[in-house]
Each structure stands twice: as structure tokens, then as C-alpha cells.
Scaffold this active site. Structure first.
Site, PDB file in Angstrom:
ATOM      1  CE  LYS A 196     -24.116  14.267   9.478  1.00  0.00           C
ATOM      2  NZ  LYS A 196     -23.102  13.172   9.544  1.00  0.00           N
ATOM      3  N   GLY A 197     -23.557  20.636   6.969  1.00  0.00           N
ATOM      4  CA  GLY A 197     -22.504  21.550   6.509  1.00  0.00           C
ATOM      5  C   GLY A 197     -22.509  22.942   7.111  1.00  0.00           C
ATOM      6  CD  GLU A 238     -27.751  24.751   1.773  1.00  0.00           C
ATOM      7  OE1 GLU A 238     -26.715  24.348   2.343  1.00  0.00           O
ATOM      8  OE2 GLU A 238     -28.461  24.012   1.074  1.00  0.00           O
ATOM      9  CG  ASP A 239     -22.920  23.658   3.254  1.00  0.00           C
ATOM     10  OD1 ASP A 239     -23.882  23.829   2.472  1.00  0.00           O
ATOM     11  OD2 ASP A 239     -22.382  22.545   3.417  1.00  0.00           O
ATOM     12  CG  ASP A 297     -21.603  22.547  -6.631  1.00  0.00           C
ATOM     13  OD1 ASP A 297     -20.880  23.307  -7.278  1.00  0.00           O
ATOM     14  OD2 ASP A 297     -21.518  21.308  -6.727  1.00  0.00           O
ATOM     15  CE  LYS A 348     -18.018  24.324  -5.087  1.00  0.00           C
ATOM     16  NZ  LYS A 348     -17.968  22.861  -5.344  1.00  0.00           N
ATOM     17  CG  PHE A 351     -14.978  19.166  -3.535  1.00  0.00           C
ATOM     18  CD1 PHE A 351     -16.327  19.038  -3.835  1.00  0.00           C
ATOM     19  CD2 PHE A 351     -14.517  18.687  -2.311  1.00  0.00           C
ATOM     20  CE1 PHE A 351     -17.208  18.442  -2.941  1.00  0.00           C
ATOM     21  CE2 PHE A 351     -15.397  18.085  -1.408  1.00  0.00           C
ATOM     22  CZ  PHE A 351     -16.741  17.961  -1.730  1.00  0.00           C
ATOM     23  CG  ASP A 388     -18.984  16.396   3.898  1.00  0.00           C
ATOM     24  OD1 ASP A 388     -19.659  17.316   3.398  1.00  0.00           O
ATOM     25  OD2 ASP A 388     -19.185  15.190   3.643  1.00  0.00           O
ATOM     26  NE  ARG A 390     -19.904  16.881   8.050  1.00  0.00           N
ATOM     27  CZ  ARG A 390     -20.642  17.149   6.974  1.00  0.00           C
ATOM     28  NH1 ARG A 390     -20.691  18.370   6.509  1.00  0.00           N
ATOM     29  NH2 ARG A 390     -21.312  16.198   6.349  1.00  0.00           N
TER      30      ARG A 390
HETATM   31  P1  IMP Z   1     -25.979  21.558  -4.975  1.00  0.00           P
HETATM   32  O1  IMP Z   1     -27.300  20.878  -4.834  1.00  0.00           O
HETATM   33  O2  IMP Z   1     -25.215  21.085  -6.174  1.00  0.00           O
HETATM   34  O3  IMP Z   1     -26.086  23.068  -4.946  1.00  0.00           O
HETATM   35  O4  IMP Z   1     -25.085  21.077  -3.775  1.00  0.00           O
HETATM   36  C1  IMP Z   1     -25.145  21.610  -2.526  1.00  0.00           C
HETATM   37  C2  IMP Z   1     -24.559  20.650  -1.501  1.00  0.00           C
HETATM   38  O5  IMP Z   1     -23.463  19.891  -2.062  1.00  0.00           O
HETATM   39  C3  IMP Z   1     -23.972  21.436  -0.348  1.00  0.00           C
HETATM   40  O6  IMP Z   1     -24.937  21.687   0.666  1.00  0.00           O
HETATM   41  C4  IMP Z   1     -22.831  20.554   0.086  1.00  0.00           C
HETATM   42  O7  IMP Z   1     -23.274  19.572   1.009  1.00  0.00           O
HETATM   43  C5  IMP Z   1     -22.373  19.851  -1.179  1.00  0.00           C
HETATM   44  N1  IMP Z   1     -21.218  20.542  -1.814  1.00  0.00           N
HETATM   45  C6  IMP Z   1     -21.197  21.211  -2.975  1.00  0.00           C
HETATM   46  N2  IMP Z   1     -19.984  21.697  -3.257  1.00  0.00           N
HETATM   47  C7  IMP Z   1     -19.201  21.345  -2.215  1.00  0.00           C
HETATM   48  C8  IMP Z   1     -17.808  21.558  -1.904  1.00  0.00           C
HETATM   49  O8  IMP Z   1     -17.032  22.191  -2.628  1.00  0.00           O
HETATM   50  N3  IMP Z   1     -17.383  21.018  -0.731  1.00  0.00           N
HETATM   51  C9  IMP Z   1     -18.177  20.310   0.119  1.00  0.00           C
HETATM   52  N4  IMP Z   1     -19.473  20.092  -0.135  1.00  0.00           N
HETATM   53  C10 IMP Z   1     -19.982  20.591  -1.295  1.00  0.00           C
HETATM   54 MG    MG Z   2     -21.920  17.452   2.025  1.00  0.00          MG
END
Ligand code: IMP
Ligand code: MG
Length: 175
Positions: free
Chosen positions: A42-43, A98-99, A102, A130, A151, A158, A164
Site C-alpha cells: 500500500k505504501g 516503490e515507497d 530498505d 534508505k 524509521f 506506515d 499513512r
Molecule cells: P525491504 O525489503 O527491507 O527493502 O523493505 C521494504 C519495505 O519495508 C517497504 O516497502 C516498506 O513497506 C517497509 N519499510 C522499510 N522501511 C520503512 C520505514 O522507514 N517506514 C515505513 N515502512 C518501511
Molecule cells: Mg509497510
């Protein structure tokens, strides 16, 4: 546990400026080529809505929902498709929207999954990168804002499904 504290991190004006820049970059690269934009729910819903309006190339939109297992603030690398695309992407120019990236696990799985469907091209656009937290080798082609760690919530992002709707992005401490 103490209540979480919120600190303004990226203002709506800064976000809007970066979204416009991304729209210009994408329009310049694709020109009159049709782009299939894939919003990751949803992000990315607010970012996606603003980004499509900043792109002048012809676009088609579709959405996917993926869930990556893990704790609330830490991804695990196991990604499950909760809602798949409705449109075929074979032979099309696709951009994943993508939002936030990470660890990179979510995007990496998604990228590999979509590559198997043989798009003509596959690129990635993320609002937030990030960088300091990356655990796998994957990078976005279009990046709105870069940050190191922390974060954040708001503008689609969210914490446990909340916040959100905030128009600005805040850093949360104590979660
Ligand atoms: P990754 O797989 O670790 O890259 O995580 C990506 C997903 O984790 C994103 O699409 C978000 O839903 C969530 N996420 C990672 N960091 C944050 C943050 O700082 N705030 C909110 N959601 C996050
Ligand atoms: Mg999330």
C-alpha cells in the site's frame, strides 16, 4: 514503553519538488514510449498518484501488493504476493514504483519475479532510498530522496498500518 516521538523529516514541499523532478526525468527518458507503471501497495499509493500526474509520456497503471515477512520494522527476505498484476507485462516498458527501499529484499524478489515475465525493459523508481541499510545488491533507477537510516512514516508510509495519511514524512523514535 514510552510513547513514540515524531520529528518532521521531509516536508510536503520537498516531497512535491522531488516528485516533479522524477516525473521530468522519466518523461525525458521515455518520451512518447508508453510506460506501464506498477505501484506497490500500500505504501506507494500517494507517491504513485502524484508521480503519474508528473509524467508526460503515455502511461498505463497497474498495482501489486506484496508482503515481506519479518518484524514490524525489519524485513526478512521472504516475499509473498497478496495481489498480482492484472495486466500482462511481456514486451512492455515497465517501471516498478516503490515507497521505500530498505534492506532491498522486497524489491529484489519483486524484480526477479517480474523479469521472468519478460518485459521489454524493467526499471525501478522509489520515493525514498534508505542506502545505509542495504543488505542485497539492488538499486533504483530513479530515486526521490536518499537517507541513511531511521524509521519514517507519512505520505503513504506506515507503522503498523497507521500514519499513512500524514502529508509530510516524519521520523519516528521509540518504535
Ligand atoms: P525491504 O525489503 O527491507 O527493502 O523493505 C521494504 C519495505 O519495508 C517497504 O516497502 C516498506 O513497506 C517497509 N519499510 C522499510 N522501511 C520503512 C520505514 O522507514 N517506514 C515505513 N515502512 C518501511
Ligand atoms: Mg509497510
Amino acid at each position: 514503553m514510552p510513547a513514540p516521538s515524531f520529528k518532521l523529516c521531509f516536508s510536503r514541499d520537498l516531497i512535491a519538488a522531488q516528485v516533479l523532478r522524477l516525473g521530468e526525468e522519466i518523461s525525458r527518458d521515455y518520451k512518447e514510449q508508453e510506460i506501464l507503471l506498477v505501484g506497490i501497495l500500500k505504501g506507494s499509493f500517494l507517491f504513485f498518484a502524484d508521480l503519474v500526474r508528473a509524467i508526460s509520456s503515455p502511461t498505463v497503471v497497474d498495482f501489486m501488493r506484496v508482503a515481506s515477512y519479518g518484524t514490524e520494522t525489519q524485513s526478512s527476505g521472504i516475499v509473498e504476493v497478496r495481489k498480482d498484476l492484472e495486466l500482462p507485462i511481456k514486451g512492455r516498458d515497465v517501471i516498478i514504483v516503490e515507497d521505500i527501499i530498505d534492506s532491498g529484499y522486497t524489491l529484489q524478489s519483486l524484480y526477479n519475479m517480474l523479469m521472468l515475465r519478460e518485459p521489454r525493459s524493467l526499471k525501478v523508481c522509489t520515493l525514498i532510498d534508505k542506502r545505509g541499510r542495504r543488505e542485497v545488491e539492488i538499486n533504483a533507477d530513479y530515486v526521490g530522496i536518499t537517507m541513511d537510516d531511521g524509521f519514517i512514516v507519512g505520505y503513504g508510509l506506515d507503522h503498523d498500518e497507521r500514519y499513512r495519511n500524514l502529508p509530510d514524512i516524519y521520523r519516528v523514535e521509540g518504535v
